[in-house]
Design a protein around this motif. Structure first.
Motif, PDB file in Angstrom:
ATOM      1  N   GLU A   1       0.839  -1.210   0.000  1.00  0.00           N
ATOM      2  CA  GLU A   1       0.000   0.000   0.000  1.00  0.00           C
ATOM      3  C   GLU A   1       0.869   1.253   0.000  1.00  0.00           C
ATOM      4  O   GLU A   1       0.546   2.248  -0.647  1.00  0.00           O
ATOM      5  CB  GLU A   1      -0.967  -0.025   1.194  1.00  0.00           C
ATOM      6  CG  GLU A   1      -2.057  -1.086   0.974  1.00  0.00           C
ATOM      7  CD  GLU A   1      -2.975  -1.282   2.175  1.00  0.00           C
ATOM      8  OE1 GLU A   1      -2.647  -0.781   3.269  1.00  0.00           O
ATOM      9  OE2 GLU A   1      -4.025  -1.949   1.985  1.00  0.00           O
ATOM     10  N   PHE A   2       1.983   1.195   0.712  1.00  0.00           N
ATOM     11  CA  PHE A   2       2.937   2.316   0.725  1.00  0.00           C
ATOM     12  C   PHE A   2       3.475   2.563  -0.691  1.00  0.00           C
ATOM     13  O   PHE A   2       3.510   3.696  -1.178  1.00  0.00           O
ATOM     14  CB  PHE A   2       4.086   2.016   1.701  1.00  0.00           C
ATOM     15  CG  PHE A   2       5.173   3.046   1.686  1.00  0.00           C
ATOM     16  CD1 PHE A   2       5.094   4.167   2.509  1.00  0.00           C
ATOM     17  CD2 PHE A   2       6.264   2.910   0.836  1.00  0.00           C
ATOM     18  CE1 PHE A   2       6.089   5.144   2.475  1.00  0.00           C
ATOM     19  CE2 PHE A   2       7.266   3.879   0.800  1.00  0.00           C
ATOM     20  CZ  PHE A   2       7.174   5.000   1.621  1.00  0.00           C
ATOM     21  N   LEU A   3       3.888   1.490  -1.361  1.00  0.00           N
ATOM     22  CA  LEU A   3       4.440   1.625  -2.718  1.00  0.00           C
ATOM     23  C   LEU A   3       3.407   2.239  -3.658  1.00  0.00           C
ATOM     24  O   LEU A   3       3.725   3.128  -4.461  1.00  0.00           O
ATOM     25  CB  LEU A   3       4.862   0.241  -3.241  1.00  0.00           C
ATOM     26  CG  LEU A   3       6.116  -0.349  -2.595  1.00  0.00           C
ATOM     27  CD1 LEU A   3       6.211  -1.855  -2.848  1.00  0.00           C
ATOM     28  CD2 LEU A   3       7.374   0.349  -3.134  1.00  0.00           C
ATOM     29  N   VAL A   4       2.170   1.781  -3.543  1.00  0.00           N
ATOM     30  CA  VAL A   4       1.111   2.281  -4.429  1.00  0.00           C
ATOM     31  C   VAL A   4       0.844   3.762  -4.136  1.00  0.00           C
ATOM     32  O   VAL A   4       0.764   4.581  -5.052  1.00  0.00           O
ATOM     33  CB  VAL A   4      -0.165   1.426  -4.265  1.00  0.00           C
ATOM     34  CG1 VAL A   4      -1.353   2.044  -4.995  1.00  0.00           C
ATOM     35  CG2 VAL A   4       0.093  -0.002  -4.750  1.00  0.00           C
ATOM     36  N   ARG A   5       0.759   4.122  -2.827  1.00  0.00           N
ATOM     37  CA  ARG A   5       0.502   5.528  -2.458  1.00  0.00           C
ATOM     38  C   ARG A   5       1.544   6.474  -3.029  1.00  0.00           C
ATOM     39  O   ARG A   5       1.244   7.611  -3.331  1.00  0.00           O
ATOM     40  CB  ARG A   5       0.565   5.661  -0.926  1.00  0.00           C
ATOM     41  CG  ARG A   5      -0.753   5.553  -0.223  1.00  0.00           C
ATOM     42  CD  ARG A   5      -0.734   6.163   1.179  1.00  0.00           C
ATOM     43  NE  ARG A   5       0.302   5.682   2.071  1.00  0.00           N
ATOM     44  CZ  ARG A   5       0.292   4.509   2.728  1.00  0.00           C
ATOM     45  NH1 ARG A   5      -0.725   3.672   2.567  1.00  0.00           N
ATOM     46  NH2 ARG A   5       1.278   4.173   3.532  1.00  0.00           N
ATOM     47  N   HIS A   6       2.783   5.978  -3.153  1.00  0.00           N
ATOM     48  CA  HIS A   6       3.853   6.869  -3.603  1.00  0.00           C
ATOM     49  C   HIS A   6       4.275   6.587  -5.044  1.00  0.00           C
ATOM     50  O   HIS A   6       5.342   7.030  -5.481  1.00  0.00           O
ATOM     51  CB  HIS A   6       5.030   6.789  -2.636  1.00  0.00           C
ATOM     52  CG  HIS A   6       4.645   7.272  -1.260  1.00  0.00           C
ATOM     53  ND1 HIS A   6       4.507   8.598  -0.957  1.00  0.00           N
ATOM     54  CD2 HIS A   6       4.267   6.586  -0.145  1.00  0.00           C
ATOM     55  CE1 HIS A   6       4.094   8.718   0.302  1.00  0.00           C
ATOM     56  NE2 HIS A   6       3.940   7.511   0.814  1.00  0.00           N
ATOM     57  N   SER A   7       3.433   5.874  -5.766  1.00  0.00           N
ATOM     58  CA  SER A   7       3.667   5.598  -7.199  1.00  0.00           C
ATOM     59  C   SER A   7       5.054   5.036  -7.469  1.00  0.00           C
ATOM     60  O   SER A   7       5.731   5.434  -8.420  1.00  0.00           O
ATOM     61  CB  SER A   7       3.488   6.883  -8.029  1.00  0.00           C
ATOM     62  OG  SER A   7       2.264   7.472  -7.749  1.00  0.00           O
ATOM     63  N   ILE A   8       5.499   4.118  -6.609  1.00  0.00           N
ATOM     64  CA  ILE A   8       6.798   3.479  -6.801  1.00  0.00           C
ATOM     65  C   ILE A   8       6.560   2.163  -7.542  1.00  0.00           C
ATOM     66  O   ILE A   8       5.679   1.388  -7.144  1.00  0.00           O
ATOM     67  CB  ILE A   8       7.487   3.248  -5.432  1.00  0.00           C
ATOM     68  CG1 ILE A   8       7.700   4.606  -4.732  1.00  0.00           C
ATOM     69  CG2 ILE A   8       8.802   2.496  -5.596  1.00  0.00           C
ATOM     70  CD1 ILE A   8       8.013   4.510  -3.255  1.00  0.00           C
ATOM     71  N   PRO A   9       7.314   1.903  -8.628  1.00  0.00           N
ATOM     72  CA  PRO A   9       7.057   0.714  -9.449  1.00  0.00           C
ATOM     73  C   PRO A   9       7.140  -0.588  -8.648  1.00  0.00           C
ATOM     74  O   PRO A   9       8.122  -0.830  -7.942  1.00  0.00           O
ATOM     75  CB  PRO A   9       8.160   0.761 -10.513  1.00  0.00           C
ATOM     76  CG  PRO A   9       8.712   2.141 -10.488  1.00  0.00           C
ATOM     77  CD  PRO A   9       8.436   2.719  -9.134  1.00  0.00           C
ATOM     78  N   THR A  10       6.111  -1.407  -8.773  1.00  0.00           N
ATOM     79  CA  THR A  10       6.046  -2.696  -8.062  1.00  0.00           C
ATOM     80  C   THR A  10       5.054  -3.589  -8.792  1.00  0.00           C
ATOM     81  O   THR A  10       4.335  -3.130  -9.678  1.00  0.00           O
ATOM     82  CB  THR A  10       5.637  -2.483  -6.590  1.00  0.00           C
ATOM     83  OG1 THR A  10       5.675  -3.747  -5.912  1.00  0.00           O
ATOM     84  CG2 THR A  10       4.239  -1.904  -6.446  1.00  0.00           C
ATOM     85  N   ALA A  11       5.009  -4.867  -8.401  1.00  0.00           N
ATOM     86  CA  ALA A  11       4.042  -5.781  -9.024  1.00  0.00           C
ATOM     87  C   ALA A  11       2.621  -5.344  -8.679  1.00  0.00           C
ATOM     88  O   ALA A  11       2.350  -4.941  -7.546  1.00  0.00           O
ATOM     89  CB  ALA A  11       4.285  -7.201  -8.523  1.00  0.00           C
ATOM     90  N   LYS A  12       1.729  -5.454  -9.651  1.00  0.00           N
ATOM     91  CA  LYS A  12       0.332  -5.068  -9.434  1.00  0.00           C
ATOM     92  C   LYS A  12      -0.326  -6.012  -8.412  1.00  0.00           C
ATOM     93  O   LYS A  12      -0.167  -7.228  -8.486  1.00  0.00           O
ATOM     94  CB  LYS A  12      -0.423  -5.161 -10.768  1.00  0.00           C
ATOM     95  CG  LYS A  12      -1.837  -4.633 -10.710  1.00  0.00           C
ATOM     96  CD  LYS A  12      -2.491  -4.737 -12.073  1.00  0.00           C
ATOM     97  CE  LYS A  12      -3.626  -5.741 -12.004  1.00  0.00           C
ATOM     98  NZ  LYS A  12      -4.072  -6.253 -13.284  1.00  0.00           N
ATOM     99  N   MET A  13      -1.020  -5.420  -7.459  1.00  0.00           N
ATOM    100  CA  MET A  13      -1.695  -6.242  -6.444  1.00  0.00           C
ATOM    101  C   MET A  13      -3.151  -6.434  -6.837  1.00  0.00           C
ATOM    102  O   MET A  13      -3.818  -5.481  -7.213  1.00  0.00           O
ATOM    103  CB  MET A  13      -1.611  -5.554  -5.079  1.00  0.00           C
ATOM    104  CG  MET A  13      -2.380  -6.286  -3.994  1.00  0.00           C
ATOM    105  SD  MET A  13      -2.113  -5.650  -2.325  1.00  0.00           S
ATOM    106  CE  MET A  13      -3.044  -4.132  -2.353  1.00  0.00           C
TER     107      MET A  13
END
Ligand code: AMP
Ligand code: GLY
Length: 429
Positions: free
Chosen positions: A108-120
């Motif tokens: 959720e942190f990664l998504v909030r800050h638009s940091i590239p990661t695997a889609k959940m």
């Protein structure tokens, strides 16, 4: 400086070994340490996860600096306990350690800050809702237990049957403990993995040299996942342009995001990356140095680690003064046969006498202990044969030559550490 190191694995042995070289260091304690660390530091039998006992210990010893190796004391709040007492410590707060302690928090942190990661696809608190969600995902699928699960919490499921089996084990049969009571489902990322670890005081940060870990137990990335069978670092592992991308799209937004949310991060932050065709993406965060990545990193340090860590604890990190040995380093892990499944301990270890002097490697101990005059195995991962050299080939040759002289019953190690990984198999089933 008097320093307390918390932990008892190869990572902590490497830290102790390097700290001891500092002219500023007069004493090192390690809790609990192991059979190798006891040659370099005074070991004290206190459980590394037991924060109240560690606070009592520090009350008694009054170290000038405490350095925390493993995640458990951090997730249990050792840094917070030391901070209220104004005791210098390197390691993030309990809240910041949630980046490792909860995969849902971290995603959720990664998504909030638009940091590239695997889609959940989603996170689920009950087996029923998790089963239902399987209707709307693509295969294969990655399923992650939310909490700490000693390396057993991630699975790559090829189809719905495999996914249901893992969900049942985690959420209905309680096989992973409380860490498995919530799961998240995410897409599979493809590419090569890279461990990018930074050290930060909350404002400034210094990257460590990049490393690559080999997680599977057998050559060719076969067999189940382990804590790590070996790691290497080399100047070639991360080209300058990609390094810039990692810093600007991942590391900097992560540190800014933490500060903006009022959870400043102090200590080592391990960013597990997948280098995909779309660019680097975050697989996971750990709130600490990796093991055996730390051994490979320490082998290339050409600076005073004690001074650096004291600066981090005092929030005055000066990023310009880190010097690294050019070339490469390797940590080859020797394990008990059977690990990461069942294995026997108490096996006599032979071949260590004079080995460092004769071969130029460092032997960092993980699961060892002294039994009278003998050194015996005391864990799954036993020793980390660690070398540094001007090239990866030379570092590998030194480590393998030294390993060939070490013996214990059922000793196992991978023969392909440092080999081009090709397309790595993602996770064990
Ligand atoms: P983690 O505990 O999140 O680090 O996951 C353990 C290992 O699982 C990683 O080092 C990767 O090898 C693999 N992994 C985790 N997430 C993914 C993903 N989305 N796609 C592919 N492999 C993954
Ligand atoms: N070697 C992987 C880890 O320390 O998490």
């Amino acid at each position: 400086m008097k320093i307390l190191v918390v932990g008892g694995g190869g990572r902590e042995h490497a830290l102790v070994w390097k700290l001891k070289q500092s002219p500023r260091v007069e004493k090192i304690w390690c809790a609990p340490g192991n059979g190798g660390i006891s040659q370099d530091a005074e070991c004290i039998p206190v459980d590394a996860g037991d924060v109240p006992a560690l606070v009592n210990l520090a009350e008694r010893l009054r170290p000038d600096l405490t350095v925390v190796g493993p995640e458990l004391p951090l997730v249990n709040g050792i840094s917070d306990a030391f901070a209220v007492r104004k005791w210098p410590i390197v390691g993030p707060s309990r809240m910041a350690a949630q980046l490792e302690g909860s995969k849902v928090f971290s995603k959720e942190f990664l998504v909030r800050h638009s940091i590239p990661t695997a889609k959940m696809y989603g996170s689920f608190d009950s087996a029923e809702t998790a089963y239902a969600a399987l209707a709307n995902v693509s295969w294969p699928l990655v399923i992650k237990a939310d909490g700490l699960c000693a390396g057993k919490g991630v699975v790559l499921a090829a189809n719905a049957d495999e996914a249901r089996e893992f969900i049942a084990r985690a959420m209905e049969e309680n096989e992973l403990g409380p860490g498995g009571h919530r799961v998240l489902l995410e897409e599979v990322l493809e590419g090569e993995e890279l461990s990018f670890i930074i050290l930060t005081d909350g404002e400034r940060s210094s990257p460590m040299v990049p490393t690559r870990d080999h997680k599977r137990v057998f050559d060719g990335n076969e067999g189940p996942n382990t804590g790590g069978m070996g790691a290497y670092s080399s100047d070639q592992l991360l080209p300058a342009s990609l390094r810039e991308t990692v810093l600007s799209t991942i590391v900097e937004p992560t540190l800014r995001g933490l500060a903006a949310e009022g959870i400043p991060y102090q200590g080592f932050l391990y960013v597990g990356l997948m280098l995909t065709t779309e660019g680097p993406k975050v697989l996971e965060f750990n709130c600490r140095l990796g093991d055996p990545e730390a051994q490979a990193i320490v082998a290339r340090m050409d600076f005073d680690l004690a001074e650096l860590l004291a600066d981090v604890a005092a929030k005055r990190l000066n990023r310009s003064d880190l010097r690294w040995k050019n070339g490469a380093s390797v940590c080859l892990v020797l394990t008990s046969g059977g690990y990461p499944g069942k294995f026997e301990t108490g096996k006599r270890i032979d071949g260590l006498t004079g080995i460092e002097h004769n071969t130029g490697v460092q032997i960092f101990h993980s699961g060892t202990k002294h039994l009278g005059d003998l050194l015996v195995t005391n864990g799954g991962r036993v020793l980390g044969v660690t070398s540094a050299a001007p090239s990866l080939e030379e570092a590998l040759s030194m480590a393998y030559k030294a390993a060939a002289g070490i013996r214990f019953e059922n000793m196992h190690y991978r023969k392909d550490i440092g080999a081009a990984p090709g397309r790595q198999k993602a996770v064990a089933n």
